[in-house]
Design an enzyme around this catalytic site. Sequence first.
Site, PDB file in Angstrom:
ATOM      1  N   TYR A 176       0.823  -1.213   0.000  1.00 12.12           N
ATOM      2  CA  TYR A 176       0.000   0.000   0.000  1.00 12.12           C
ATOM      3  C   TYR A 176       0.860   1.268   0.000  1.00 12.12           C
ATOM      4  CZ  TYR A 176      -4.151  -2.857   1.045  1.00 12.12           C
ATOM      5  OH  TYR A 176      -5.176  -3.778   1.002  1.00 12.12           O
ATOM      6  N   LYS A 214       3.105 -15.405   1.590  1.00 10.39           N
ATOM      7  CA  LYS A 214       2.965 -16.092   0.306  1.00 10.39           C
ATOM      8  C   LYS A 214       4.400 -16.414  -0.132  1.00 10.39           C
ATOM      9  CE  LYS A 214       0.440 -17.503  -3.191  1.00 10.39           C
ATOM     10  NZ  LYS A 214      -0.463 -18.660  -3.088  1.00 10.39           N
ATOM     11  N   ASP A 261      -3.502 -17.928   0.945  1.00 12.62           N
ATOM     12  CA  ASP A 261      -4.694 -18.534   0.338  1.00 12.62           C
ATOM     13  C   ASP A 261      -5.262 -19.610   1.269  1.00 12.62           C
ATOM     14  OD1 ASP A 261      -2.227 -19.657  -0.205  1.00 12.62           O
ATOM     15  OD2 ASP A 261      -2.778 -20.487  -2.145  1.00 12.62           O
ATOM     16  N   ASP A 272      -5.479  -6.677   5.676  1.00 12.54           N
ATOM     17  CA  ASP A 272      -6.685  -5.939   5.321  1.00 12.54           C
ATOM     18  C   ASP A 272      -7.787  -6.922   4.919  1.00 12.54           C
ATOM     19  OD1 ASP A 272      -8.389  -3.952   4.555  1.00 12.54           O
ATOM     20  OD2 ASP A 272      -7.265  -3.299   2.806  1.00 12.54           O
ATOM     21  N   ASP A 279     -11.169  -8.612   7.437  1.00 12.05           N
ATOM     22  CA  ASP A 279     -12.586  -8.485   7.068  1.00 12.05           C
ATOM     23  C   ASP A 279     -13.265  -9.854   6.984  1.00 12.05           C
ATOM     24  OD1 ASP A 279     -12.503  -5.776   7.053  1.00 12.05           O
ATOM     25  OD2 ASP A 279     -13.237  -5.526   5.005  1.00 12.05           O
TER      26      ASP A 279
END
Length: 366
Positions: A143, A193, A225, A249, A253
């Site tokens: 980000y 990852k 994943d 992030d 959620d």
Amino acid sequence: MSEQKDILVLPGDGIGTEVVPVACRVLEYAASRCGVNVRLQEGLVGGNAIDAAGTPLPPDTLQMAQSSRAVLLGAVGGPKWDDLPTLERPERGLLGLRAGLSLFANLRPALLFAPLAQASSLKQELVSDLDILIVRELTGGIYFGEPRGIEVVDNERRGVNTYVYSEHEIERIARVAFELAELRQGRLCSVDKANVLEVTQLWREVVSQLAAEYPSVELSHMYVDNAGMQLVRAPKQFDVLVTGNMFGDILSDVAAMLTGSLGMLPSASLASDGTGMYEPVHGSAPDIAGQDKANPLATILSVAMMFRYSLDSPDAADAIEGAVNAVLAEGFRTMDIMPADSQGTSSLVGTQEMGDLVLGKLEASL
Ligand code: NAD
């Protein structure tokens, strides 16, 4: 009496101005009973700051925040300010506070109070008494990485972002997560990852090297994943998860939805010296603002986190969480967590009454 700790209260916009005063009553009562000497000051942020001072983060708000031990924030934004340019919008106030306070660690618990288990989209037995904590790095990663942007190459547009972490950034967030795991069930899962991205190979290496310093914590690693899959398959296998900005992030959620309601979710963002900003995950909910319908429990639970992480008073935190659980167990619900078919087992209450009920339980326990 202990040393005075300043708390900056920023109700913000919409339902922020309803839920924050309710949470402040809980804060002041618990502080007085647990010997925590707090001084509350109020400031402007977001849309109301734009109206009053022409900017979403007036300099005196930032300055008060920087000299406070903790900030309690409601929510910012609303239709009145939706057409402003990006850099002038109410949300810039939040970003300015995060940057100005160097808040690099975001803590998002997914806590499912047993009385609300039927509100989850998962089967009750998978989520009842769920208690996981996602620790997300907040100031680095893709980000913020450079170079970034959209450029024209060979007559077509190309978008670029850069996923970058330095060792010190990984170590700093990993230490927060190890220390939190020590205080909880002692299990830490680092999410990356590493099978594809070099930056997360470094992440895995740095986190692994720290493990020896935290012998009581059992460290595991998981690809992002798989972590997404496991969160909806068997979420109770997790205690603390630590991950970078973008994965955090998304996963926070996903975890939030396991608990069924936006009105129940607290969060904390911490700096390295223990200064923290505490806020509900939800926004300013303009559709119900001013109607005494908002659920104040996310903000009240954010106050519990403040006691635990910035005010060094886990007893007050436990008491507040216990009071919330007791009120829910007696069937009291705000509109957002009211079962569609309660058959008389739940009672609908407004923002103020929910606050009164939690305070009543606190008075009985502290
Ligand atoms: P929202 O979270 O404000 O509302 C989404 C839905 O959930 C609405 O139907 C609302 O009524 C309901 N809801 C949210 N909190 C609730 C509560 N405590 N009790 C009962 N119901 C609740 O998200 P949105 O509608 O997408 O955004 C509204 C405004 O809030 C926008 O201006 C947005 O930019 C801003 N926002 C701010 C923050 C923040 O301050 N951290 C976060 C998200 C959105």
